[in-house]
Write an enzyme that holds these catalytic residues in place. Structure first.
Site, PDB file in Angstrom:
ATOM      1  N   HIS A 181      -6.395 -10.278  -3.328  1.00  0.00           N
ATOM      2  CA  HIS A 181      -5.442  -9.171  -3.238  1.00  0.00           C
ATOM      3  C   HIS A 181      -4.373  -9.296  -4.315  1.00  0.00           C
ATOM      4  O   HIS A 181      -3.174  -9.204  -4.044  1.00  0.00           O
ATOM      5  CB  HIS A 181      -4.809  -9.133  -1.843  1.00  0.00           C
ATOM      6  CG  HIS A 181      -5.776  -8.650  -0.791  1.00  0.00           C
ATOM      7  ND1 HIS A 181      -6.252  -7.371  -0.766  1.00  0.00           N
ATOM      8  CD2 HIS A 181      -6.359  -9.284   0.252  1.00  0.00           C
ATOM      9  CE1 HIS A 181      -7.096  -7.229   0.262  1.00  0.00           C
ATOM     10  NE2 HIS A 181      -7.191  -8.378   0.893  1.00  0.00           N
ATOM     11  N   ARG A 214       0.852  -1.193   0.000  1.00  0.00           N
ATOM     12  CA  ARG A 214       0.000   0.000   0.000  1.00  0.00           C
ATOM     13  C   ARG A 214       0.886   1.242   0.000  1.00  0.00           C
ATOM     14  O   ARG A 214       0.655   2.184  -0.728  1.00  0.00           O
ATOM     15  CB  ARG A 214      -0.924  -0.024   1.222  1.00  0.00           C
ATOM     16  CG  ARG A 214      -2.224  -0.775   1.011  1.00  0.00           C
ATOM     17  CD  ARG A 214      -2.014  -2.216   0.600  1.00  0.00           C
ATOM     18  NE  ARG A 214      -3.232  -2.981   0.460  1.00  0.00           N
ATOM     19  CZ  ARG A 214      -3.761  -3.742   1.432  1.00  0.00           C
ATOM     20  NH1 ARG A 214      -3.163  -3.864   2.611  1.00  0.00           N
ATOM     21  NH2 ARG A 214      -4.879  -4.401   1.210  1.00  0.00           N
ATOM     22  N   TRP A 271      -0.682  -2.648   8.460  1.00  0.00           N
ATOM     23  CA  TRP A 271      -1.187  -2.362   7.106  1.00  0.00           C
ATOM     24  C   TRP A 271      -0.984  -0.880   6.864  1.00  0.00           C
ATOM     25  O   TRP A 271      -1.218  -0.060   7.761  1.00  0.00           O
ATOM     26  CB  TRP A 271      -2.666  -2.749   7.018  1.00  0.00           C
ATOM     27  CG  TRP A 271      -2.875  -4.188   7.367  1.00  0.00           C
ATOM     28  CD1 TRP A 271      -3.355  -4.691   8.535  1.00  0.00           C
ATOM     29  CD2 TRP A 271      -2.559  -5.317   6.545  1.00  0.00           C
ATOM     30  NE1 TRP A 271      -3.369  -6.068   8.495  1.00  0.00           N
ATOM     31  CE2 TRP A 271      -2.887  -6.480   7.279  1.00  0.00           C
ATOM     32  CE3 TRP A 271      -2.043  -5.471   5.256  1.00  0.00           C
ATOM     33  CZ2 TRP A 271      -2.711  -7.771   6.777  1.00  0.00           C
ATOM     34  CZ3 TRP A 271      -1.865  -6.760   4.751  1.00  0.00           C
ATOM     35  CH2 TRP A 271      -2.203  -7.884   5.504  1.00  0.00           C
ATOM     36  N   GLU A 290      -2.194   1.394   4.405  1.00  0.00           N
ATOM     37  CA  GLU A 290      -3.048   2.278   3.589  1.00  0.00           C
ATOM     38  C   GLU A 290      -2.927   3.727   4.060  1.00  0.00           C
ATOM     39  O   GLU A 290      -2.861   4.654   3.259  1.00  0.00           O
ATOM     40  CB  GLU A 290      -4.522   1.868   3.710  1.00  0.00           C
ATOM     41  CG  GLU A 290      -4.899   0.584   2.995  1.00  0.00           C
ATOM     42  CD  GLU A 290      -4.875  -0.613   3.919  1.00  0.00           C
ATOM     43  OE1 GLU A 290      -4.123  -0.599   4.928  1.00  0.00           O
ATOM     44  OE2 GLU A 290      -5.616  -1.575   3.648  1.00  0.00           O
ATOM     45  N   ASP A 333      -6.475 -14.441   2.517  1.00  0.00           N
ATOM     46  CA  ASP A 333      -7.594 -13.683   3.107  1.00  0.00           C
ATOM     47  C   ASP A 333      -8.398 -12.964   2.034  1.00  0.00           C
ATOM     48  O   ASP A 333      -7.911 -12.729   0.928  1.00  0.00           O
ATOM     49  CB  ASP A 333      -7.058 -12.646   4.113  1.00  0.00           C
ATOM     50  CG  ASP A 333      -6.150 -11.613   3.438  1.00  0.00           C
ATOM     51  OD1 ASP A 333      -5.363 -12.026   2.557  1.00  0.00           O
ATOM     52  OD2 ASP A 333      -6.234 -10.429   3.777  1.00  0.00           O
ATOM     53  N   GLU A 334      -9.619 -12.623   2.383  1.00  0.00           N
ATOM     54  CA  GLU A 334     -10.463 -11.697   1.624  1.00  0.00           C
ATOM     55  C   GLU A 334     -10.445 -11.972   0.120  1.00  0.00           C
ATOM     56  O   GLU A 334     -10.104 -11.093  -0.669  1.00  0.00           O
ATOM     57  CB  GLU A 334     -10.018 -10.253   1.910  1.00  0.00           C
ATOM     58  CG  GLU A 334     -10.131  -9.904   3.390  1.00  0.00           C
ATOM     59  CD  GLU A 334      -9.679  -8.481   3.724  1.00  0.00           C
ATOM     60  OE1 GLU A 334     -10.293  -7.868   4.594  1.00  0.00           O
ATOM     61  OE2 GLU A 334      -8.698  -7.997   3.125  1.00  0.00           O
ATOM     62  N   TYR A 338      -3.645  -5.040  15.723  1.00  0.00           N
ATOM     63  CA  TYR A 338      -3.624  -4.250  14.494  1.00  0.00           C
ATOM     64  C   TYR A 338      -3.147  -2.843  14.812  1.00  0.00           C
ATOM     65  O   TYR A 338      -3.865  -2.030  15.366  1.00  0.00           O
ATOM     66  CB  TYR A 338      -5.002  -4.283  13.806  1.00  0.00           C
ATOM     67  CG  TYR A 338      -5.093  -5.428  12.821  1.00  0.00           C
ATOM     68  CD1 TYR A 338      -4.634  -6.693  13.180  1.00  0.00           C
ATOM     69  CD2 TYR A 338      -5.574  -5.250  11.530  1.00  0.00           C
ATOM     70  CE1 TYR A 338      -4.663  -7.749  12.278  1.00  0.00           C
ATOM     71  CE2 TYR A 338      -5.616  -6.306  10.619  1.00  0.00           C
ATOM     72  CZ  TYR A 338      -5.159  -7.552  11.006  1.00  0.00           C
ATOM     73  OH  TYR A 338      -5.185  -8.589  10.107  1.00  0.00           O
ATOM     74  N   PHE A 339      -1.915  -2.587  14.447  1.00  0.00           N
ATOM     75  CA  PHE A 339      -1.312  -1.294  14.774  1.00  0.00           C
ATOM     76  C   PHE A 339      -1.673  -0.210  13.753  1.00  0.00           C
ATOM     77  O   PHE A 339      -1.162   0.903  13.828  1.00  0.00           O
ATOM     78  CB  PHE A 339       0.213  -1.429  14.895  1.00  0.00           C
ATOM     79  CG  PHE A 339       0.664  -2.198  16.123  1.00  0.00           C
ATOM     80  CD1 PHE A 339      -0.246  -2.646  17.077  1.00  0.00           C
ATOM     81  CD2 PHE A 339       2.012  -2.461  16.333  1.00  0.00           C
ATOM     82  CE1 PHE A 339       0.171  -3.347  18.207  1.00  0.00           C
ATOM     83  CE2 PHE A 339       2.444  -3.157  17.464  1.00  0.00           C
ATOM     84  CZ  PHE A 339       1.524  -3.605  18.396  1.00  0.00           C
ATOM     85  N   ASP A 340      -2.553  -0.549  12.795  1.00  0.00           N
ATOM     86  CA  ASP A 340      -3.066   0.520  11.926  1.00  0.00           C
ATOM     87  C   ASP A 340      -4.300   1.174  12.539  1.00  0.00           C
ATOM     88  O   ASP A 340      -4.842   2.114  11.984  1.00  0.00           O
ATOM     89  CB  ASP A 340      -3.349   0.006  10.505  1.00  0.00           C
ATOM     90  CG  ASP A 340      -4.322  -1.162  10.452  1.00  0.00           C
ATOM     91  OD1 ASP A 340      -4.510  -1.846  11.484  1.00  0.00           O
ATOM     92  OD2 ASP A 340      -4.902  -1.407   9.368  1.00  0.00           O
ATOM     93  N   ASP A 367       0.221  -7.061  -3.055  1.00  0.00           N
ATOM     94  CA  ASP A 367      -1.190  -6.782  -2.793  1.00  0.00           C
ATOM     95  C   ASP A 367      -1.790  -6.109  -4.028  1.00  0.00           C
ATOM     96  O   ASP A 367      -1.108  -5.968  -5.045  1.00  0.00           O
ATOM     97  CB  ASP A 367      -1.350  -5.909  -1.531  1.00  0.00           C
ATOM     98  CG  ASP A 367      -2.609  -6.292  -0.757  1.00  0.00           C
ATOM     99  OD1 ASP A 367      -3.697  -6.195  -1.352  1.00  0.00           O
ATOM    100  OD2 ASP A 367      -2.496  -6.685   0.422  1.00  0.00           O
ATOM    101  N   TRP A 418      -6.514 -13.674  12.329  1.00  0.00           N
ATOM    102  CA  TRP A 418      -6.624 -12.205  12.378  1.00  0.00           C
ATOM    103  C   TRP A 418      -8.030 -11.726  12.655  1.00  0.00           C
ATOM    104  O   TRP A 418      -8.222 -10.657  13.188  1.00  0.00           O
ATOM    105  CB  TRP A 418      -6.086 -11.586  11.090  1.00  0.00           C
ATOM    106  CG  TRP A 418      -6.935 -11.768   9.869  1.00  0.00           C
ATOM    107  CD1 TRP A 418      -7.019 -12.877   9.075  1.00  0.00           C
ATOM    108  CD2 TRP A 418      -7.832 -10.811   9.286  1.00  0.00           C
ATOM    109  NE1 TRP A 418      -7.891 -12.682   8.041  1.00  0.00           N
ATOM    110  CE2 TRP A 418      -8.406 -11.411   8.147  1.00  0.00           C
ATOM    111  CE3 TRP A 418      -8.198  -9.509   9.609  1.00  0.00           C
ATOM    112  CZ2 TRP A 418      -9.336 -10.766   7.324  1.00  0.00           C
ATOM    113  CZ3 TRP A 418      -9.124  -8.850   8.791  1.00  0.00           C
ATOM    114  CH2 TRP A 418      -9.682  -9.478   7.668  1.00  0.00           C
TER     115      TRP A 418
HETATM  116  C1  ACM Z   1      -6.085  -9.000   6.860  1.00  0.00           C
HETATM  117  O1  ACM Z   1      -6.057  -8.095   7.696  1.00  0.00           O
HETATM  118  N1  ACM Z   1      -6.821  -8.895   5.763  1.00  0.00           N
HETATM  119  C2  ACM Z   1      -5.345 -10.222   7.036  1.00  0.00           C
END
Ligand code: ACM
Ligand code: ZN
Length: 743
Positions: free
Chosen positions: A257, A155, A461, A463, A319-320, A411-413, A184, A386
């Site tokens: 992704h 990102r 993450w 972003e 994931d996703e 999650y440190f974002d 990604d 996660w």
């Molecule tokens: C994730 O946060 N999509 C693994």
């Protein structure tokens, strides 16, 4: 008798440990530390017998002495201050430090010797350029095997030098695993010789979404952005990490992704459609097709990846991955038929199994996000949990290794403080104390299941993390709190940790120019209702003589009887490096400040801190940060405001939030009823202009009218259901309300 003495010794040791942990400067806190009162002085040149240190450890020792204390290490055989000893048949990765007239470091592995060096450096105190160390004994080893930090370089891209600094800081806190998220939708960051277009095309995007991605309307910065690591650079980073006893786990995302890879090789998608590298954040429908060509391509990529990373684990994402394209793709449907699979979830499982077989043949082990449980877990796969702890619990029950990394703690974002000055983040709220509370082994697990928990990891993450300064801000000090949760066999109280953090580690981070967050030092704020307005109560943490104490301040504000005005409140707090920081906050003072509210419709308890929030003179932040607003999960809302006695009013202002990405919509109609004992009820109806099709209703609503009233009742009508084509379509939207101003 012997048992009694043994008991007494164990008891005394425990007392010593508890006592000593409270003033131990080492983080993560060691298993045992016993401190004496005597302190010895150190020369700026520290003599070491390095006969039992290999070349790398000696180099690291020199580097760390310089960076912690500007001291230098000199070799001395005859009369060294520090002596190293290698022990055999002792606990894996354990070490001890015995500080007496001489310092003796005993270690079981090179890795643990490196940990001992960091601990020793943290024991050495530097006061006015005078180095001292208190006589003590430390015995230490880690609680969990996997102590990880993740970094998303897709990102936003971080240079080799920045990645090295990330690893340097990790190593200080005894992390041993760096999870490098290399691919990604928004960028492919690793050179693959067989498929050069992955970096020629996939490493570069034409635009990047600005602000929070749920902002309406969305805007983009139209600037080419990207970068990648050559294989030579990857090898350099792998080597650099290894010298610090950090193993790198590379992640190649599949089947989702994948938009950057598909921009380079569109034929690997289900539709074959040519699309660019994505400039928006999110989850996208176009993923790798499950046909044989895609699988062979990804195995070719992994074949190059495994030669670059000597570690055991390879992360394949998982994931996703939306299944919409697979459902409509004849090739994917044929794979389902040919392999007698039930549905697209089993197809994902088949896809991951093919990677598992390939990696297993290469002597590696596959790890993936917890979605790889769906449709059946591949035989050798390990799971990174996660979406909470559940996936990890299920995998451990099935006898698979697990790394816990739940969004709630890791999650440190997410935001770490409630101040409006926190930099824009994706959302969520994961303050330091929450991270500190993390335990990778959930209480409900039995011993057998717990044995499959390798440890834990924080994910970063990026972003909303455009540069390395902000990266440091998001990771520190939370990574230090997490190191406690992963290293300590028994972590000390949060207050003890906080004292050590602020008094001993903030100075270390200052010395290294780390842009760590001081959010915990900022005053926490509470507004309470008083007889004639509100009182703002501030509490902050102050460090005095090595001890933390709480400092409180309060500011009463009487509501204005006339025009709306602004009151300013001064805020000051201890800034961690001996300085005081100042700020002011504004209170919009209006006729309704602190008025009593009657919520005839109850807000959602999740977004309802206190009922004074609508009349406290403060506005919620935009973009929405998950707090400071009152949230309703209902479509029509009735609230009554009681002004206490009849007042002349000139108008009313209400505000709402429009955040489509979070299913939050402004209302479409508001009715106001003014109630006064003499005139009875007066109805003033208001409606927003008719819109052609769906467009957001206004966030701010103003009503100008003159009246003498005692109570005002608002009925707020939402849009009913979320329109088609928007996130959460067909559901009842949320309504988020902010300050209600009576003029
Ligand atoms: C994730 O946060 N999509 C693994
Ligand atoms: Zn397909």
């Amino acid at each position: 008798m012997f048992r009694k003495i043994l008991f007494l010794v164990v008891f005394l040791q425990c007392v010593a440990r508890i006592f000593s942990q409270t003033n131990c400067p080492i983080l993560p806190t060691p298993v045992t530390i016993q401190t004496q009162t005597e302190t010895i002085f150190l020369q700026n040149e520290i003599s070491v017998d390095s006969a039992n240190l290999n070349e790398n450890l000696f180099k690291q020792l020199q580097f760390l002495a310089k960076s912690y204390h500007s001291s230098s290490i000199v070799y001395s055989k005859s009369n060294p201050l520090i002596v190293f000893k290698k022990l055999i048949n002792v606990k894996q990765d354990s070490y001890s430090i015995n500080v007496n007239d001489r310092i003796i470091i005993s270690y079981s592995s090179e890795r643990s010797c490196y940990y001992a060096i960091h601990s020793l450096m943290q024991l050495i105190q530097n006061k006015n350029n005078e180095l001292t160390i208190t006589k003590c004994f430390v015995h230490d080893y880690p609680n969990f095997k996997w102590r990880g930090l993740h970094l998303d370089v897709a990102r936003h891209f971080f240079t080799v030098e920045e990645v090295k600094r990330y690893i340097d800081l990790m190593a200080v806190y005894k992390y041993n695993t760096f999870h490098w998220h290399l691919t990604d939708d928004q960028g492919w960051r690793i050179e693959i010789k067989k498929y050069p277009k992955l970096t020629e095309i996939g490493a570069w995007r034409d635009s990047t979404v600005e602000n929070h991605y749920s902002t309406n309307p969305r805007t983009y910065e139209h600037k080419r952005y990207g970068g990648f690591y050559t294989q030579e650079q990857i090898k350099e980073v792998v080597q650099y990490a290894a010298e610090r006893y950090v193993t790198i786990v590379p992640e190649i995302e599949m089947p989702g992704h994948a938009r950057a890879a598909l921009a380079a090789y569109p034929e690997l998608s289900c539709t074959g459609k040519q699309q660019g590298v994505e400039g928006l954040w999110g989850v996208f429908d176009d993923i790798f097709c499950s046909k044989e060509e895609s699988i062979v391509f990804l195995q070719d990529v992994l074949a190059e990846v495994v030669t670059l990373f000597p570690g055991h684990y390879v992360h394949i994402g998982g994931d996703e991955a939306p299944k919409s394209r697979w459902k409509e793709c004849s090739k994917c449907q044929k794979v389902i038929q040919d392999n007698h699979l039930k549905d697209e979830h089993e197809l994902q499982s088949y896809f991951i199994r093919r990677m598992d077989q390939f990696l297993t043949e290469k002597g590696k082990k596959l790890i993936g996000w917890d979605e790889i449980l769906e449709g059946g877990l591949s035989p050798n796969a390990a799971v990174m949990s996660w979406r909470g702890f559940e996936g990890g619990i299920e995998a451990a029950k099935q006898g698979h290794y697990v790394v816990m990394s739940p969004g709630s703690h890791c999650y440190f974002d997410h935001y770490q403080g409630k101040s409006k000055n926190e930099p824009l983040a994706i959302g969520g709220y994961t303050p330091l104390e929450k991270v500190y509370d993390f335990n990778p082994v959930p209480k409900e697990m039995n011993v057998d299941q717990a044995s499959f928990i390798l440890g834990g990891q924080a994910n970063l993450w990026t972003e909303y993390i455009p540069n390395f300064k902000q990266l440091e801000y998001m990771v520190y000090p939370r990574a230090i709190a997490l190191s406690q949760a992963l290293w300590c066999v028994k972590k000390p109280s949060y207050e003890t940790f906080l004292t050590t953090l602020v008094s001993s580690h903030f100075p270390i981070l200052n010395r290294w120019n780390v842009n760590y967050a001081k959010s915990i030092l900022k005053p926490s704020m509470k507004t309470i209702r008083t007889k004639d307005g509100v009182e703002i109560q501030l509490k902050s943490t102050e460090l005095k003589n090595g001890k933390l104490s709480e400092k409180s301040d309060s500011f009463p504000i009487s509501r204005t009887k006339k025009k709306v005005k602004t009151n300013r409140i001064p805020i000051a707090w201890y800034n961690g490096n001996g300085t005081i920081a100042y700020d002011t906050m504004s209170i919009t003072n209006h006729l309704g400040l602190g008025a009593n509210l009657n919520f005839i419709t109850k807000p959602s308890p999740k977004y309802f801190d206190s009922d004074v929030i609508l009349v406290d003179g403060q506005f919620g932040s935009r973009p929405w940060k998950g707090n400071e607003w009152i949230g309703f999960d209902k479509d029509s809302i009735v609230i009554e405001v009681d002004l206490g006695k009849k007042r002349k009013i000139k108008g009313i202002e209400l505000s709402f939030l429009q955040d489509e990405g979070s299913w939050i919509h402004a209302p479409e109609m508001i009715s106001i009823e003014t109630i006064s004992p003499k005139n009875g009820m007066n109805v003033g109806m208001a409606q927003s202009p008719p819109l052609d099709g769906y467009a957001p209703y206004p966030e701010k609503w103003e009503f100008d009218f003159k009246s003498k009233v005692e109570k005002i009742r608002f009925t707020i009508y939402g849009i009913g259901v979320i329109p088609m084509g928007l996130p959460g379509e067909g559901n009842v939207p949320w309504t988020f309300m902010d300050e209600l101003i009576i003029k």
